[in-house]
Enzyme design. Structure first.
Site, PDB file in Angstrom:
ATOM      1  N   LYS A 141      34.405  27.248  -3.684  1.00  0.00           N
ATOM      2  CA  LYS A 141      35.459  26.298  -3.309  1.00  0.00           C
ATOM      3  C   LYS A 141      36.310  25.893  -4.513  1.00  0.00           C
ATOM      4  CE  LYS A 141      33.838  25.827   0.943  1.00  0.00           C
ATOM      5  NZ  LYS A 141      34.548  26.511   2.048  1.00  0.00           N
ATOM      6  N   ASN A 151      32.101  31.715   6.743  1.00  0.00           N
ATOM      7  CA  ASN A 151      33.324  31.496   5.955  1.00  0.00           C
ATOM      8  C   ASN A 151      33.478  32.663   4.985  1.00  0.00           C
ATOM      9  OD1 ASN A 151      33.425  29.043   7.231  1.00  0.00           O
ATOM     10  ND2 ASN A 151      32.612  27.888   5.514  1.00  0.00           N
ATOM     11  N   GLY A 202      41.205  31.793   7.674  1.00  0.00           N
ATOM     12  CA  GLY A 202      42.437  31.037   7.908  1.00  0.00           C
ATOM     13  C   GLY A 202      42.926  30.241   6.720  1.00  0.00           C
TER      14      GLY A 202
END
Length: 508
Positions: free
Chosen positions: A396, A251, A115
């Site tokens: 990240k 993830n 998402g």
């Protein structure tokens, strides 16, 4: 909001305060329902039906949010998990694999949380479409991994992507390129919830459209929404009907989250009555992970404790590596039948995360979210497995990207594995400054990715570029002060060096 309601109640005499607070809550809830009806009336047809289902989930979350009184955990009730509730991975792996690995794999579905956008790394569109290694994106690597499993064991492990309204369209366009791969790919969308004005506690959006300023009025409500949206999509029932029993959720930006056959075998080999419905992969904390959620025993149940739930007085204790030794990698193995049961019984209970945001125009809003791992307390025979650190390799930032693009890792069948040439199993600590934040800019600063096999620590700050075939060893700190520029020459070898000031390599 509880604080909002209590703030109003300060003007009321003690007598009747509870009734007053309840009256205010009911009023706020009624106003919210009225506003949601108005929003639903701005569209028709299928879009209205989808939004109606989303709003049911939102109403439940908002109702619970208004009921919240004080912290969600009482610190004195927190206990260490019992010894057998967190198993070492080595013990699980020691059992070995059966001859019929394919039977276990055919009961599995891989679900990736897809998402998120790549905005924090300066990219437009879904984060899963960023190139991370040899021109392969996160999504490419995932497809390669599952295709390799299906070919090796002659199985049919499908891939399911949980998209958000931010990523759905772009992801679906890209999926066409995998048509001839040996992986069935399904998608479903997580819910779309209204952002709430912090003062009035009403939606900021004026219609269900995503145009102009109104687009800022909506958000995907965290990965805890997976249970409801997966169930509502009809895909959960479809997969159960195909004989699937477990999902492996992770993830999409965690490159260490590959299908582990030992964990899968442990799940499917338990006797039916003792079947573990939920496994959370945890790993040992380092100083870099002090904010990660951890597993505790609370009121007789295994439970995830996030930093947001910790009373301020105990935050340092929570961050202690000696008291809370492990953290949640968000690699989860969950029983499909159990999700179906809990959804139908409306028994899925996750703590609400109140996420404050400021919109571009300066308006303060809140988002009500939940985390997928927080549901662990709802499942039977839940278990933590303490896995090797290599199962947690999130990307990240561009600092993380530098690690996975380097010779620290080799790539095979979509899986990154630490090079055997590295003498210690830990990854170097890399901290790239703000000049490297955006992927495009980061890429222009490296003519080639340096040799990092013997690197322990790298800090780079300011206007710095790297020539080809640079080698970094030990601790390297490179700082270009404001207005200065440092060009590390091609072929340089920096070992335990601090470089600062101004170093320009001019073309001849």
């Amino acid at each position: 909001m509880a604080l909002y309601v209590e703030g109003l109640s300060n003007r009321v005499p003690n007598k009747g305060m509870a009734q007053f607070q309840e009256m205010m809550r009911q009023q706020l809830e009624s106003s919210m329902h009225t506003e949601l009806e108005k929003l639903l009336n701005t569209v028709t047809g299928a879009e209205k039906e989808v939004s109606k289902a989303d709003f049911e989930g939102f109403k439940n979350l908002f109702h619970r949010f208004l009921q919240v009184k004080g912290p969600s955990v009482e610190w004195v009730k927190i206990k260490r998990p019992p010894e057998d509730s967190i198993q070492p991975y080595d013990k699980i792996a020691a059992r070995g694999l059966p001859d019929n690995v394919a039977d276990s794999l055919n009961k599995l579905v891989v679900v990736k949380l897809n998402g998120g956008l790549g905005t924090s790394m300066g990219c437009k569109g879904p984060k899963s479409l960023i190139s991370v290694r040899n021109e392969n994106t996160f999504l490419d690597l995932t497809v390669q991994q599952i295709e390799h499993l299906n070919k090796t064991y002659n199985t049919d492990v499908p891939l399911v992507l949980m998209n958000s309204f931010n990523t759905d369209e772009d992801t679906k366009k890209i999926l066409q390129k995998y048509t001839h791969h040996r992986v069935k790919i399904h998608t479903f969308n997580q819910s779309r919830y209204p952002r709430i004005n912090k003062e009035s506690l009403l939606p900021v959006a004026t219609s269900l459209t995503m145009n102009g300023q109104n687009a800022e009025g909506w958000y995907p409500p965290g990965h805890g929404d997976i249970y409801a949206s997966f169930y509502n999509s009809g895909l959960l029932n479809q997969l159960i009907a195909q004989g699937k029993e477990y999902i492996f959720v992770s993830n999409i930006d965690n490159l260490g989250a590959t299908v582990d056959l030992n964990i899968l075998h442990h799940l499917v080999s338990q006797p039916n009555g003792k079947r573990c419905e939920f496994v959370m992969e945890v790993t040992d904390k380092t100083r870099a992970d002090v904010k990660g959620g951890t597993l505790i025993q609370y009121e007789g149940k295994l439970r995830l404790l996030e930093i947001a739930q910790v009373p301020k007085a105990h935050v340092d204790e929570f961050k202690s590596v000696s008291k809370f030794k492990i953290f949640n990698t968000n690699n989860l193995w969950i029983s499909l039948a159990a999700i179906k049961r809990l959804q139908e019984q409306k028994a899925m209970d996750m703590e609400i995360i109140v996420n404050p945001k400021t919109l571009d125009g300066g308006q303060n809003v809140i988002q009500l979210e939940t985390a997928v791992g927080a549901a662990i307390k709802c499942f039977d025979n839940a278990l933590g497995i303490n896995v090797p650190r290599s199962r947690f390799l999130p990307v990240k930032t561009t600092s993380d990207l530098l690690l996975v693009m380097s010779n620290l890792y080799s790539l095979e069948a979509g899986c990154l594995t630490m090079s055997p040439k590295r003498e210690f199993p830990t990854t170097p600590h890399v901290k790239l400054g703000s000049s490297f934040t955006k992927v495009q800019e980061y890429l222009t600063r490296f003519e080639s990715i340096p040799d990092m096999l013997e690197l322990d620590h790298l800090t780079v700050s300011g206007d710095v570029t790297f020539g080809k075939n640079v080698s970094l060893k030990g601790t390297v700190i490179i700082i270009a002060n404001h207005g200065d520029r440092i060009d590390i020459p091609a072929g340089s070898m920096l070992e335990n060096k601090i470089v600062s000031g101004n170093l320009r390599i001019l073309d001849h």
